[in-house]
Scaffold this active site. Structure first.
Site, short mmCIF file in Angstrom:
data_model
loop_
_atom_site.label_atom_id
_atom_site.label_comp_id
_atom_site.label_asym_id
_atom_site.label_seq_id
_atom_site.Cartn_x
_atom_site.Cartn_y
_atom_site.Cartn_z
N ASN A 210 -2.17 -8.87 5.99
CA ASN A 210 -2.65 -8.35 5.04
C ASN A 210 -1.84 -8.04 3.95
OD1 ASN A 210 -0.57 -5.83 5.67
ND2 ASN A 210 -1.77 -5.96 7.62
N ASP A 279 -5.64 -4.16 13.32
CA ASP A 279 -6.74 -3.43 14.44
C ASP A 279 -6.96 -4.46 15.63
OD1 ASP A 279 -6.75 -1.15 13.21
OD2 ASP A 279 -8.09 -1.76 11.67
N PRO A 308 -2.99 -2.48 20.37
CA PRO A 308 -2.88 -1.04 20.79
C PRO A 308 -2.91 -0.08 19.78
CG PRO A 308 -0.95 -2.39 21.05
CD PRO A 308 -2.05 -3.39 20.67
N ASP A 309 -3.22 0.94 19.96
CA ASP A 309 -3.33 2.00 18.81
C ASP A 309 -1.86 3.03 18.73
OD1 ASP A 309 -3.36 4.49 17.34
OD2 ASP A 309 -5.60 4.63 17.50
N ILE A 310 -0.81 2.27 18.11
CA ILE A 310 0.58 2.92 18.22
C ILE A 310 0.74 4.24 18.20
CG2 ILE A 310 2.82 2.50 17.33
CD1 ILE A 310 2.16 -0.38 16.65
N LEU A 311 0.15 4.92 16.96
CA LEU A 311 0.12 6.25 16.63
C LEU A 311 -0.36 7.24 17.69
CD1 LEU A 311 0.91 8.35 14.48
CD2 LEU A 311 -1.19 7.94 13.45
N PHE A 326 -0.70 7.40 8.35
CA PHE A 326 -0.96 7.00 6.87
C PHE A 326 -2.37 6.22 6.92
CE2 PHE A 326 3.20 7.88 5.40
CZ PHE A 326 3.20 7.77 4.06
N LYS A 340 -9.66 10.62 10.62
CA LYS A 340 -8.49 9.78 11.36
C LYS A 340 -7.46 10.72 11.88
CE LYS A 340 -5.21 6.14 10.55
NZ LYS A 340 -4.74 4.95 9.65
N LYS A 344 -6.66 10.74 15.82
CA LYS A 344 -5.33 10.55 16.54
C LYS A 344 -4.73 11.62 17.11
CE LYS A 344 -5.17 6.28 14.45
NZ LYS A 344 -5.30 5.00 15.05
#
Length: 397
Positions: A210, A279, A308-311, A326, A340, A344
């Site tokens: 990105n 993602d 994986p969703d780190i946050l 963020f 979001k 989270k």
């Protein structure tokens, strides 16, 4: 905004070849808005002239303790009155020993003893001189006396040897001096954050990535370090220099970023997820370079699987760090950012519009917490980072 606007700095030079770096430092200090009064020992004048220092600072240079240009002939008293700091750079081994024992046999040592403001020193000497037990005892005592020691660095020295004792470069001294004046609202805290893009391989030569430049994350790392925190930065590939005093862990993929974060989250007080993490990743990564055309004549078919969703994972840790997320959106910022934050399970989420800040040096952040949105003033990314660090510090339990 000039970081040193209206700051008055007394800059002391002692004898050493590193005096040549101070010409650049004086130029940089004045560019940042500082008023610089230069005081030189007699030994320093053998390496660089008072005329050079006066030309760069635009102010008189002082060498003699009996300089009659001061109205009451007390330069050792008057020069530090109203000053924000005294910085001695280069600080020789001899001069640091003088400071330890309170000796005052010239103008610079006398004004350091009589000062009414903070004192910082930037050591510069041969590696054996730096490693000498006497020097190390003196440095320890200076720190115990509340004097800030900047550096030294390690590298090639004028004597032809390589090792510790080399004075910091002008830009490093400038960054450290600016940091010295920032409020230490995160002193004693460990801040972990991610920055930059991740890259997911398609084949041995192609990746999916990105446009994240990492500028916001790197500004936050610098601002947190300025605020007194121990900072660990997990970063994807960027073109940015690592901020001074920050521990950086370089990663490429989202899974590598996940592993690095989880390895360091156990003792972090704050976690800020700034990185633009992919993602999804390619499930069917090719072992060989994919050709432009396939046997059937069409484009290669890529299969994806979630990263994986780190946050979210860090936010669920028992006794884990206080988490900040963020959200870079292209539309409906308030709606998507708050959704979001709730998804989270974090106390604070920072939102912005991606098309306005991508690759830019300025930004406009909106904070979302349980009390709703809180816009921050637009400004440079470093200014925004400092405001955000202050907001985080105020919210920490």
């Amino acid at each position: 905004m000039l970081d040193l606007a209206r700051k008055r700095i007394v800059l002391g030079l002692t004898g050493g070849i590193a005096c040549y770096k101070i010409a650049e430092l004086v130029r940089r200090l004045t560019e940042q808005g500082a008023v610089v009064d230069v005081v030189m020992t007699e030994a320093a004048t053998h390496f660089i002239t008072p005329v050079t220092m006066q030309a760069l600072s635009g102010r008189p240079v002082y060498v003699d303790a009996w300089d009659a240009r001061i109205g009451n002939n007390m330069a050792h008293i008057e020069l530090t009155r109203g000053a924000d700091a005294v910085l001695v750079a280069p600080a020789s081994a001899d001069f640091m020993a003088k400071l330890v024992y309170g000796m005052a046999d010239d103008l610079l040592s006398t004004l350091c003893l009589a000062r009414a403001c903070p004192l910082l020193v930037a050591p510069a000497m041969n590696r054996e001189m730096w490693a000498n037990p006497a020097t190390q005892r003196n440095v320890a005592q200076l720190r115990a006396d509340g004097i800030t020691v900047l550096g030294p660095a390690s590298g090639e020295q004028a004597c032809g040897e390589t090792g510790d004792g080399r004075m910091l470069e002008a830009h490093e001294l400038l960054v450290d001096l600016i940091a010295f004046f920032q409020p230490k609202v995160l002193a004693g805290r460990h801040l972990l954050l991610t920055a930059g893009p991740t890259s997911e391989p398609v084949d041995p030569v192609r990746v999916l990535s990105n446009r994240s430049s990492g500028k916001t994350g790197y500004a936050l790392a610098r601002a947190a370090r300025e605020a007194g925190a121990r900072v660990t930065l997990v970063t994807g590939a960027t073109a940015l220099p690592i901020p001074r005093g920050v521990t950086a862990l370089s990663v490429t993929t989202a899974r590598q970023m996940h592993d690095a974060v989880m390895a360091n989250a156990h003792d972090a007080d704050v976690f800020i997820a700034v990185a633009a993490v992919a993602d999804w990743r390619v499930k069917n990564v090719s072992d060989q370079k994919l050709k432009k055309t396939t046997e059937g004549g069409g484009a290669p078919v890529l299969e994806f699987e979630p990263n994986p969703d780190i946050l979210a994972e860090v936010a669920k840790l028992p006794n884990g760090p206080w988490c900040v997320g963020f959200a870079a959106e292209t539309e409906k910022l308030a709606e998507h950012a708050e959704a979001k934050r709730l998804r989270k399970g974090i106390p604070l989420l920072v939102g912005n519009l991606a098309h306005k800040v991508m690759d830019a040096d300025t930004t406009e952040l909106v904070l979302f917490d349980a009390n709703g949105p809180h816009p921050l003033p637009a400004g440079s990314k470093l200014e925004a980072a400092r405001r955000l660090i202050a907001e985080i510090a105020a919210r920490l339990p």
